[in-house]
Structures are given as structure tokens and as C-alpha cells.
Design an enzyme around this catalytic site. Structure first.
Site, PDB file in Angstrom:
ATOM      1  N   LYS A  27       0.877  -1.173   0.000  1.00  0.00           N
ATOM      2  CA  LYS A  27       0.000   0.000   0.000  1.00  0.00           C
ATOM      3  C   LYS A  27       0.915   1.224   0.000  1.00  0.00           C
ATOM      4  CE  LYS A  27      -4.377   0.935  -0.026  1.00  0.00           C
ATOM      5  NZ  LYS A  27      -5.508   0.217  -0.617  1.00  0.00           N
ATOM      6  N   ASP A  40      -6.787   4.247  -4.899  1.00  0.00           N
ATOM      7  CA  ASP A  40      -7.504   4.112  -3.626  1.00  0.00           C
ATOM      8  C   ASP A  40      -8.132   5.489  -3.387  1.00  0.00           C
ATOM      9  OD1 ASP A  40      -7.908   2.272  -1.166  1.00  0.00           O
ATOM     10  OD2 ASP A  40      -7.226   4.102  -0.220  1.00  0.00           O
TER      11      ASP A  40
HETATM   12  P1  NDP Z   1     -12.820   7.669  -3.284  1.00  0.00           P
HETATM   13  O1  NDP Z   1     -11.784   8.679  -3.023  1.00  0.00           O
HETATM   14  O2  NDP Z   1     -13.268   7.432  -4.669  1.00  0.00           O
HETATM   15  O3  NDP Z   1     -14.113   7.988  -2.394  1.00  0.00           O
HETATM   16  C1  NDP Z   1     -14.056   8.061  -1.005  1.00  0.00           C
HETATM   17  C2  NDP Z   1     -15.413   8.514  -0.499  1.00  0.00           C
HETATM   18  O4  NDP Z   1     -15.407   8.445   0.917  1.00  0.00           O
HETATM   19  C3  NDP Z   1     -15.739   9.946  -0.871  1.00  0.00           C
HETATM   20  O5  NDP Z   1     -17.118  10.082  -0.994  1.00  0.00           O
HETATM   21  C4  NDP Z   1     -15.212  10.713   0.353  1.00  0.00           C
HETATM   22  O6  NDP Z   1     -15.814  11.965   0.570  1.00  0.00           O
HETATM   23  C5  NDP Z   1     -15.572   9.754   1.464  1.00  0.00           C
HETATM   24  N1  NDP Z   1     -14.672   9.943   2.607  1.00  0.00           N
HETATM   25  C6  NDP Z   1     -13.317   9.925   2.597  1.00  0.00           C
HETATM   26  N2  NDP Z   1     -12.843  10.175   3.838  1.00  0.00           N
HETATM   27  C7  NDP Z   1     -13.933  10.351   4.621  1.00  0.00           C
HETATM   28  C8  NDP Z   1     -14.102  10.632   5.991  1.00  0.00           C
HETATM   29  N3  NDP Z   1     -13.061  10.786   6.811  1.00  0.00           N
HETATM   30  N4  NDP Z   1     -15.378  10.738   6.464  1.00  0.00           N
HETATM   31  C9  NDP Z   1     -16.454  10.603   5.648  1.00  0.00           C
HETATM   32  N5  NDP Z   1     -16.341  10.324   4.334  1.00  0.00           N
HETATM   33  C10 NDP Z   1     -15.103  10.195   3.832  1.00  0.00           C
HETATM   34  O7  NDP Z   1     -12.267   6.302  -2.611  1.00  0.00           O
HETATM   35  P2  NDP Z   1     -12.694   4.808  -2.916  1.00  0.00           P
HETATM   36  O8  NDP Z   1     -14.144   4.754  -3.174  1.00  0.00           O
HETATM   37  O9  NDP Z   1     -11.756   4.259  -3.908  1.00  0.00           O
HETATM   38  O10 NDP Z   1     -12.354   4.090  -1.523  1.00  0.00           O
HETATM   39  C11 NDP Z   1     -13.295   4.027  -0.454  1.00  0.00           C
HETATM   40  C12 NDP Z   1     -12.878   2.942   0.514  1.00  0.00           C
HETATM   41  O11 NDP Z   1     -12.814   1.674  -0.164  1.00  0.00           O
HETATM   42  C13 NDP Z   1     -11.511   3.118   1.155  1.00  0.00           C
HETATM   43  O12 NDP Z   1     -11.532   2.558   2.444  1.00  0.00           O
HETATM   44  C14 NDP Z   1     -10.601   2.272   0.260  1.00  0.00           C
HETATM   45  O13 NDP Z   1      -9.424   1.868   0.922  1.00  0.00           O
HETATM   46  C15 NDP Z   1     -11.528   1.094   0.001  1.00  0.00           C
HETATM   47  N6  NDP Z   1     -11.193   0.313  -1.166  1.00  0.00           N
HETATM   48  C16 NDP Z   1     -11.122   0.891  -2.414  1.00  0.00           C
HETATM   49  C17 NDP Z   1     -10.858   0.102  -3.511  1.00  0.00           C
HETATM   50  C18 NDP Z   1     -10.908   0.639  -4.906  1.00  0.00           C
HETATM   51  O14 NDP Z   1     -10.880  -0.167  -5.838  1.00  0.00           O
HETATM   52  N7  NDP Z   1     -10.987   1.951  -5.101  1.00  0.00           N
HETATM   53  C19 NDP Z   1     -10.531  -1.338  -3.365  1.00  0.00           C
HETATM   54  C20 NDP Z   1     -10.723  -1.849  -2.035  1.00  0.00           C
HETATM   55  C21 NDP Z   1     -10.998  -1.033  -0.985  1.00  0.00           C
HETATM   56  P3  NDP Z   1     -15.003  13.325   0.198  1.00  0.00           P
HETATM   57  O15 NDP Z   1     -15.128  13.449  -1.286  1.00  0.00           O
HETATM   58  O16 NDP Z   1     -15.737  14.364   0.958  1.00  0.00           O
HETATM   59  O17 NDP Z   1     -13.601  13.141   0.678  1.00  0.00           O
END
Ligand code: NDP
Length: 453
Positions: A134, A174
Site C-alpha cells: 500500500k 484508492d
Molecule cells: P474515493 O476517493 O473514490 O471515495 C471516497 C469517499 O469516501 C468519498 O465520498 C469521500 O468523501 C468519502 N470519505 C473519505 N474520507 C472520509 C471521511 N473521513 N469521512 C467521511 N467520508 C469520507 O475512494 P474509494 O471509493 O476508492 O475508496 C473508499 C474505501 O474503499 C476506502 O476505504 C478504500 O481503501 C476502500 N477500497 C477501495 C478500492 C478501490 O478499488 N478503489 C478497493 C478496495 C478497498 P469526500 O469526497 O468528501 O472526501
């Protein structure tokens, strides 16, 4: 020969954790993720001398390598800016290091070690030849112009390029790293090395070696996994009310697949608040959200288009009545109070789309009362399709959308089967946390033992 006193003690959870915390102090997220796994694995391996003598679990909790570097870039006003970059190469027993890059101000070594550790088990569950890593930076892409993001990505890759490669370490996206950032990073890698090494990054655009449905894979996979768990108790997602958090890559496509499977999504969120649409977010409304998000707008914009929906600033969606909760935003987004709210509203299913979205306290409250899918099983679809993107890059061909989705579904079904095999104890219902941890552990430990010390 006198036996050396081990640094850790892998026959007792508390002693093991004391050793771990002594070696890696001030890393609470990392401690939390190891504890969750240790509570399952240590009782399982206690009497297995082959594993304990080779200190396999201790080795698994120590990253093989950690890189930390300085990133200097210039913003649009000509100010020189400083950030910190990282790559944590956790375990390559099964294949090249593999795992995403996160750009978010909260990024630090503790968070990346927890994510890298989790990745070890998740990647093993996919059945593909993938090690675990990571990385990322405390750079905040929010509010930055396209050119600023490009300049940052170029500087980031100027250091990262020496640590990665198609047979060495293959990063992906991510939080904060999507197709735009992967494109910029790939372009810079190509500029520096002079090579078109498509296998060096996954999550690429379709025109330069990306795979169909990579963008959708994590979310789709989580919904498929949920459907599979419900099928196992003669039920399904059809007509079920689902609360989804986040509105990023995972959340959007998880919502899309839930809708396609007949479920009713009523919430989505971002870090500012959540929207609640009692009538349900259908495909058309979701397409509007995807449009808003690609224009980098906030989720609150939704209520301007759909007047019956409400926006709740500064709140998380877990108070909304729902049969199923899909936390798809970030770590520790369901705490004990949220868990109590979910139970009060008769929530029956929790599916972790994000990594470690449930605190230990919340998980302990939920585990006997709901069907609980841990992240390492439920969100493995993304890395699985990344693994298949690597295969397509090696073969220099691409598989069709239908073929990819079928492969994704097969992998999620196979992960579900592994969880059932290792998580079914007696007449009790399947414990997916136990099943996923043991299945992942056994695959990695087998390879580590085969490689010798
Ligand atoms: P994105 O950046 O595309 O989206 C993240 C989302 O979560 C946004 O809506 C963001 O809002 C919100 N968010 C981030 N931090 C916070 C917080 N502290 N409190 C509330 N909302 C928050 O990320 P992903 O969708 O790619 O990833 C989301 C999760 O899934 C993570 O835990 C990641 O590690 C996990 N994951 C992702 C994978 C992937 O393929 N992308 C694979 C496996 C796991 P805002 O825009 O306001 O920041």
C-alpha cells in the site's frame, strides 16, 4: 541449544499485541487491524509447531520494506509545496507486491501499514498470484486544479518509479487516486523509464492497457458478495432497503449493483454529510450522482435535483432505517453509537465496502446480531480485477465486459465458499470474519513455509 525467547509470542493474543506495540508504537490503526486478525489466527495456530516455530504470523505483521520520501511540487500561484510519500511493501509470498495508492491528508505510516496488512489476506483470498503493498501521500487533491494534481503526480512518481515494476510492485488507486491520477502517474513512469510497461500500474484508462469493469469492480464485488451471503440463508437483495456511505469509486458502483439486483438504496454521503432519499435512488438518479461527482461536486447537490430527499450536514447515514448497511467511505466510520442505531432500526446485514470501516467495539456489538462481511472478503473484487488487468497486460489482449463481470462474480463466489469452509463451526451460522482470516492466512503461510527462512 537453548531456545531464543521470541520477540512476540504467537500463542497468546495479549502478549503478541504487547510485542507488536513495542516494535511499532504510535500506530493505532495498524494495531487495530492486527488485533482483529490475531484474535482469530492465534487460537487457530497455537498448536501448530510448524507455523509457530517459523514465526510465520510475526513475519506477516512486519512489512518487508517501507519507503518514505519527500515530494516537492509547485502550486498554481508559484508557491513551492512539500508533501510526504510512502510505499509499504508488505508481503510478496504469493506474487509481486500489489495494492493501491491513497492521496488524503490523513495518510501516515500507521494507516498504510494497516492497509498493507489487510491487503495480504485480501489478495490471498482472490486466488490470484498477488503479493501485498500500500502507498500514497498526505497530499490533498480536494480543491486542487488539474495542473496541480498533474505536477504533484509527476513529482510523486519521480521517486516511486525506482521501487515498482510489473514483476516487482504494481500500485493501483484508492481514496483520492482515480483514473485521472493513474493516467498522470503512468505517463510520468513512461517518461522516466522510456518503457511502455503497461503492467506497472492497474486502474489505467482503457486506451492504454486498462481493463473493462476495473472502475466498477470493488463496488460490484461487494454487492455480489452480499447477494451470496443472503442466498446462503435463502434470501437476496431484492426489495431490501440499503444504506450506502461514500460517493466515491466503491460507493457509486456498489449502489449501482445493489439497484441492478433489485435492492433499494436510500443514502449516499461524503465527508461533509449524507443524503436520504426514502423513495430510493434508482439508476437514473444514480447516473445524476455520477455526473455530479465527475464534475467534482458535493453530495448535497443531490437535494437540489430531488426535492423529496433530505441532506444531513456533518452526519453519517447509520441512523437511516435500512435492512443492510454498506460502509464504502473510509476506516472507522461505524462506531459503537452507529452500531446501536443500526441495530435499533433492525439492520440485518453489514457489508464492509471500505477498508476497516467498523471500529472493534462496533464490530463486537454487531457480530452476533447481523450477517457481517469483513472488508478483506467483501471488497476484494477491485484487486481481483486488477490482477486480471495484469494478466491481460502480460498477454497483450483484453477480455470483454461480460467475460470480466463473469470472472468477477466467480471470484466473489469462490471467496464466499472459502469463508464458509473456514468460518462454519458446528451448527452456528457462518462467521465470515473467522473464515476470511483463516482462508487468507493459510494460503500465505503455506507459500512462506515453502520458501524457507
Ligand atoms: P474515493 O476517493 O473514490 O471515495 C471516497 C469517499 O469516501 C468519498 O465520498 C469521500 O468523501 C468519502 N470519505 C473519505 N474520507 C472520509 C471521511 N473521513 N469521512 C467521511 N467520508 C469520507 O475512494 P474509494 O471509493 O476508492 O475508496 C473508499 C474505501 O474503499 C476506502 O476505504 C478504500 O481503501 C476502500 N477500497 C477501495 C478500492 C478501490 O478499488 N478503489 C478497493 C478496495 C478497498 P469526500 O469526497 O468528501 O472526501
Amino acid at each position: 541449544m537453548p531456545q531464543r525467547k521470541p520477540t512476540y509470542d504467537s500463542t497468546n493474543v495479549e502478549r503478541f499485541m504487547t510485542g507488536l506495540i513495542r516494535r511499532a508504537p504510535h500506530e493505532p490503526e495498524f494495531h487495530q487491524s492486527v488485533r482483529e486478525v490475531a484474535e482469530v489466527i492465534i487460537p487457530h495456530i497455537r498448536k501448530n509447531d510448524r507455523i509457530t516455530n517459523a514465526i510465520v504470523f510475526e513475519r506477516m505483521t512486519e512489512p518487508e520494506r517501507v519507503f518514505m520520501f519527500r515530494i516537492i511540487w509547485e502550486d498554481d500561484n508559484g508557491n513551492v509545496r512539500l508533501n510526504r510519500g510512502y510505499r509499504v511493501q508488505f508481503n510478496n509470498a504469493l506474487g509481486p507486491y500489489k495494492g493501491g495508492l491513497r492521496f488524503h491528508p490523513s495518510v501516515n505510516i500507521s494507516i498504510l501499514k494497516f492497509l498493507g496488512f489487510e491487503q495480504t489476506f485480501k489478495n490471498a483470498l482472490t486466488g490470484l498470484p498477488l503479493g501485498a503493498a500500500k502507498g500514497g501521500s498526505d497530499f490533498n487533491p480536494r480543491g486542487k486544479s488539474d495542473k496541480e494534481v498533474l505536477r504533484f503526480c509527476k513529482s510523486f512518481m519521480l521517486e516511486l518509479f525506482r521501487h515498482i515494476g510489473p514483476n516487482l510492485d504494481v500500485p493501483a488507486g484508492d481514496i483520492g487516486v482515480g483514473e485521472r491520477e493513474i493516467g498522470y502517474l503512468f505517463g510520468q513512469y513512461k517518461r522516466i523509464t522510456g518503457e511502455f510497461a503497461s503492467g506497472v500500474l492497474t486502474g489505467k484508462g482503457l486506451t492504454f492497457g486498462g481493463s473493462l469493469i476495473r472502475r466498477e469492480a470493488t463496488g460490484y464485488g461487494a454487492a455480489y458478495f452480499a447477494e451470496e451471503m443472503l442466498n446462503a440463508v435463502n434470501d437476496g437483495l431484492k426489495d431490501k432497503t440499503c444504506a450506502v456511505s461514500g460517493s466515491g469509486n466503491v460507493a457509486l458502483y456498489c449502489a449501482q449493483k445493489i439497484i441492478q439486483l433489485g435492492g433499494r438504496v436510500v443514502t449516499m454521503s461524503d465527508s461533509d454529510g449524507f443524503i436520504y432519499d426514502k423513495e430510493g435512488i434508482d439508476e437514473k438518479k444514480l447516473a445524476r450522482i455520477i455526473e455530479l461527482k465527475s464534475a467534482r461536486m458535493r453530495i448535497r447537490e443531490y437535494v437540489k435535483h430531488y426535492k423529496k430527499a433530505s441532506y444531513h450536514a456533518g452526519k453519517r447515514p447509520w441512523g437511516a432505517p435500512a435492512f443492510a448497511a454498506f460502509p464504502c467511505a473510509t476506516q472507522n466510520e461505524i462506531d459503537i453509537e452507529d452500531a446501536k442505531r443500526l441495530l435499533k432500526n433492525k439492520c440485518r446485514l453489514v457489508v464492509e465496502g471500505a477498508n476497516m470501516p467498523t471500529t472493534i467495539g462496533a464490530y463486537k456489538l454487531l457480530r452476533d446480531k447481523v450477517i457481517f462481511a469483513p472488508a478483506k472478503a467483501a471488497n476484494a473484487g477491485g484487486v481481483a480485477i486488477s490482477g486480471l488487468e495484469m494478466s491481460q497486460n502480460s498477454l497483450r489482449l483484453s477480455w470483454s465486459e461480460d467475460e470480466m463481470e463473469e470472472r468477477l462474480r466467480d471470484i466473489m463466489i469462490s471467496i464466499h465458499k472459502q469463508c464458509v469452509t473456514h468460518g462454519k463451526q458446528g451448527k452456528k451460522p457462518v462467521d465470515y470474519v473467522v473464515g476470511a482470516n483463516i482462508a487468507g492466512f493459510l494460503r500465505v503461510s503455506d507459500a512462506m513455509l515453502a520458501h524457507g527462512v
